[in-house]
Design an enzyme around this catalytic site. Structure first.
Site, PDB file in Angstrom:
ATOM      1  N   ASN A  37      37.269  -7.283  32.894  1.00 39.57           N
ATOM      2  CA  ASN A  37      36.882  -8.562  32.310  1.00 39.57           C
ATOM      3  C   ASN A  37      37.760  -9.631  32.949  1.00 39.57           C
ATOM      4  OD1 ASN A  37      39.301  -7.851  30.718  1.00 39.57           O
ATOM      5  ND2 ASN A  37      38.744  -9.596  29.451  1.00 39.57           N
ATOM      6  N   HIS A  48      36.829 -15.548  40.102  1.00 40.83           N
ATOM      7  CA  HIS A  48      37.173 -14.153  39.863  1.00 40.83           C
ATOM      8  C   HIS A  48      38.505 -13.790  40.523  1.00 40.83           C
ATOM      9  CE1 HIS A  48      33.243 -13.017  38.193  1.00 40.83           C
ATOM     10  NE2 HIS A  48      32.755 -13.893  39.049  1.00 40.83           N
TER      11      HIS A  48
END
Length: 187
Positions: A37, A48
């Site tokens: 996550n 990310h």
């Protein structure tokens, strides 16, 4: 000339708790990398694996996936190469330990639907614990798995977080390179 990456403040990190960031995904990717996550740093920046010290981007480079070390803000370059990024659970947290087993299982089901829709050739999980929990595979080991999601091969890599002291940058480079070579061999 590259700009200096955005460094979120403590308030930005607190505000990022519970947010999500968009998948980097397209149909028919070579590999869809799947994190556990997003962390708070990623939630605050929208990128990310954005936290300094996370070794995902250096491992991609050292493993031969990219010709140079990309910054998290350059993530769109991956799509041009046939790679994408998603997560088992979309909710940002300070640590993955904040996720419940039920949340990981639900995330695994949602991920399976996403994989069947987008049809990547390989799904590469970045963290064995999350894969084991999300897909009820308590004895899974690193590397290629016997199971598939739809037609996609499953590969499990170590978590590239700087908190994962079991893997050095050099050992991460080795396992990332093994994945890249295996995917090239199956093309």
């Amino acid at each position: 000339m590259k700009s200096t990456p955005y460094r979120p403040t403590r308030a930005d990190l607190v505000a990022a708790n519970g947010k999500s960031i968009a998948d980097l995904i397209a149909p028919n990717l070579k590999i869809l990398f799947c994190g556990i996550n997003p962390g708070l740093y990623s939630g605050a920046t929208g990128h990310h694996f954005a936290k300094p010290g996370n070794r995902f981007w250096p491992a991609l480079y050292a493993g031969g996936f990219t010709e140079r070390l990309l910054l998290p803000a350059e993530k769109a370059e991956l799509l041009k190469m046939g790679y994408g990024i998603t997560n088992v659970v979309m909710r940002t947290t300070a640590t993955a330990d904040e996720l419940s087993k039920d949340e990981l299982i639900a995330g695994g089901k949602a991920l399976a639907r996403k994989v069947k829709k987008y049809k990547p050739r390989v799904v590469a999980f970045l963290g064995i614990g999350a894969y084991r929990s999300a897909f009820d595979r308590p004895k899974a080991t690193l590397g290629r798995q016997e199971e598939r999601i739809g037609d996609a091969l499953i590969w499990v890599l170590p978590n590239p977080s700087g908190l994962n002291a079991h893997y050095t940058p050099a050992s991460l480079a080795v396992v990332f390179r093994e994945l890249r070579e295996a995917v090239v061999a199956t093309a």
